[in-house]
Design a protein around this motif. Structure first.
Motif, PDB file in Angstrom:
ATOM      1  N   GLU A 137       0.848  -1.188   0.000  1.00  0.00           N
ATOM      2  CA  GLU A 137       0.000   0.000   0.000  1.00  0.00           C
ATOM      3  C   GLU A 137       0.881   1.233   0.000  1.00  0.00           C
ATOM      4  OE1 GLU A 137      -4.066  -0.856   2.564  1.00  0.00           O
ATOM      5  OE2 GLU A 137      -2.367   0.055   3.561  1.00  0.00           O
ATOM      6  N   GLU A 138       0.428   2.252  -0.699  1.00  0.00           N
ATOM      7  CA  GLU A 138       1.107   3.548  -0.670  1.00  0.00           C
ATOM      8  C   GLU A 138       2.599   3.426  -0.979  1.00  0.00           C
ATOM      9  OE1 GLU A 138       0.047   4.771   3.282  1.00  0.00           O
ATOM     10  OE2 GLU A 138      -2.031   5.165   2.718  1.00  0.00           O
ATOM     11  N   ASP A 139       2.921   2.578  -1.939  1.00  0.00           N
ATOM     12  CA  ASP A 139       4.293   2.395  -2.432  1.00  0.00           C
ATOM     13  C   ASP A 139       5.255   1.766  -1.429  1.00  0.00           C
ATOM     14  OD1 ASP A 139       3.597   3.472  -4.944  1.00  0.00           O
ATOM     15  OD2 ASP A 139       3.970   5.506  -4.216  1.00  0.00           O
ATOM     16  N   VAL A 140       4.741   1.107  -0.386  1.00  0.00           N
ATOM     17  CA  VAL A 140       5.594   0.388   0.563  1.00  0.00           C
ATOM     18  C   VAL A 140       4.935  -0.936   0.935  1.00  0.00           C
ATOM     19  CG1 VAL A 140       6.703   2.423   1.578  1.00  0.00           C
ATOM     20  CG2 VAL A 140       4.581   1.569   2.558  1.00  0.00           C
ATOM     21  N   TRP A 141       5.753  -1.849   1.429  1.00  0.00           N
ATOM     22  CA  TRP A 141       5.261  -3.127   1.943  1.00  0.00           C
ATOM     23  C   TRP A 141       5.014  -2.968   3.426  1.00  0.00           C
ATOM     24  CZ3 TRP A 141       3.672  -6.868  -1.125  1.00  0.00           C
ATOM     25  CH2 TRP A 141       4.107  -6.856  -2.449  1.00  0.00           C
TER      26      TRP A 141
ATOM     27  N   LYS B  89       0.410 -10.374  -2.999  1.00  0.00           N
ATOM     28  CA  LYS B  89       1.153  -9.831  -4.128  1.00  0.00           C
ATOM     29  C   LYS B  89       0.915  -8.323  -4.182  1.00  0.00           C
ATOM     30  CE  LYS B  89       0.492 -14.005  -6.880  1.00  0.00           C
ATOM     31  NZ  LYS B  89      -0.101 -14.551  -8.106  1.00  0.00           N
ATOM     32  N   GLN B  90       1.708  -7.642  -4.992  1.00  0.00           N
ATOM     33  CA  GLN B  90       1.582  -6.197  -5.119  1.00  0.00           C
ATOM     34  C   GLN B  90       0.192  -5.808  -5.626  1.00  0.00           C
ATOM     35  OE1 GLN B  90       4.917  -4.401  -7.060  1.00  0.00           O
ATOM     36  NE2 GLN B  90       4.140  -2.341  -6.838  1.00  0.00           N
ATOM     37  N   ASN B  91      -0.432  -6.661  -6.453  1.00  0.00           N
ATOM     38  CA  ASN B  91      -1.755  -6.349  -6.997  1.00  0.00           C
ATOM     39  C   ASN B  91      -2.887  -6.647  -6.003  1.00  0.00           C
ATOM     40  OD1 ASN B  91      -2.115  -9.119  -7.033  1.00  0.00           O
ATOM     41  ND2 ASN B  91      -2.214  -9.295  -9.259  1.00  0.00           N
ATOM     42  N   GLY B  92      -2.566  -7.152  -4.817  1.00  0.00           N
ATOM     43  CA  GLY B  92      -3.568  -7.414  -3.790  1.00  0.00           C
ATOM     44  C   GLY B  92      -4.037  -8.854  -3.709  1.00  0.00           C
ATOM     45  N   ASP B  93      -3.635  -9.691  -4.654  1.00  0.00           N
ATOM     46  CA  ASP B  93      -4.015 -11.105  -4.617  1.00  0.00           C
ATOM     47  C   ASP B  93      -3.203 -11.838  -3.552  1.00  0.00           C
ATOM     48  OD1 ASP B  93      -5.718 -10.644  -6.755  1.00  0.00           O
ATOM     49  OD2 ASP B  93      -4.332 -11.477  -8.258  1.00  0.00           O
TER      50      ASP B  93
ATOM     51  N   THR C 145       6.853  -0.804   8.184  1.00  0.00           N
ATOM     52  CA  THR C 145       6.808  -0.673   6.723  1.00  0.00           C
ATOM     53  C   THR C 145       8.207  -0.891   6.155  1.00  0.00           C
ATOM     54  OG1 THR C 145       7.142   1.719   6.807  1.00  0.00           O
ATOM     55  CG2 THR C 145       4.858   0.936   6.777  1.00  0.00           C
ATOM     56  N   PHE C 146       8.240  -1.368   4.905  1.00  0.00           N
ATOM     57  CA  PHE C 146       9.506  -1.699   4.267  1.00  0.00           C
ATOM     58  C   PHE C 146       9.464  -1.300   2.792  1.00  0.00           C
ATOM     59  CE2 PHE C 146       8.979  -4.569   7.798  1.00  0.00           C
ATOM     60  CZ  PHE C 146      10.234  -4.615   8.375  1.00  0.00           C
ATOM     61  N   ASP C 147      10.614  -0.980   2.245  1.00  0.00           N
ATOM     62  CA  ASP C 147      10.713  -0.677   0.815  1.00  0.00           C
ATOM     63  C   ASP C 147      10.724  -1.951  -0.020  1.00  0.00           C
ATOM     64  OD1 ASP C 147      10.791   2.102   1.165  1.00  0.00           O
ATOM     65  OD2 ASP C 147      12.971   2.079   1.474  1.00  0.00           O
TER      66      ASP C 147
END
Length: 150
Positions: free
Chosen positions: A93-97, A136-140, A110-112
């Motif tokens: 979310e918001e460009d971070v993990w 995953k980055q896409n939310g799956d 949060t992590f890069d």
């Protein structure tokens, strides 16, 4: 049972003294919040070690100079004991993990990089004896696992 630098669990005996000081401080705060002793010790150890690994030299010096933790120290409420059994998730979310305990109002960390977030989340989930959901980055949903304390 609260601890101080002269009276602490045997499992803290071989820790670096500064890590032990931080672990005692964290453990006392968790105990104040209602965490059970068997659960709070590994959480405090893990968090203290992570702090030590990531703290600047200046932060370490300041903490070393600070008063030692005492059994009767008052702690601000920093968490919710009701969340101790909740599962952990890694989401983008918001460009971070983000490592997020389900039901929490904000992420634990949060992590890069996803690998760093997963490593941290595995430790948290293992200490809490909960499941870990990695997305995953896409939310799956990518995977679900139950890390162990090894």
């Amino acid at each position: 049972m609260p601890w101080d630098m002269n009276d602490y669990p045997d499992s803290m005996k071989n820790m670096d003294p500064l890590v032990r000081k931080k672990a005692i401080d964290i453990a006392n705060a968790l105990e104040d919040e209602g965490y059970e002793e068997g659960r709070l010790i590994p959480i405090a150890h893990s968090q203290a070690q992570e702090w030590y690994d990531n703290a600047s030299d200046e932060e370490k010096k300041e903490f070393e100079k600070a008063d030692d933790p005492q059994k009767d120290d008052q702690h601000e409420e920093s968490g919710n004991p009701d969340l101790v059994d909740n599962d952990v998730q890694v989401i983008y979310e918001e460009d971070v993990w983000k490592v997020w305990t389900k039901g929490a109002k904000r992420p634990d960390e949060t992590f890069d990089h996803k690998d760093d977030a997963v490593d941290h989340a595995e430790k948290v989930a293992a200490n809490k004896e909960s499941k870990l959901f990695i997305y995953k980055q896409n939310g799956d949903l990518q995977t679900t696992k139950k890390p162990s304390r090894d």
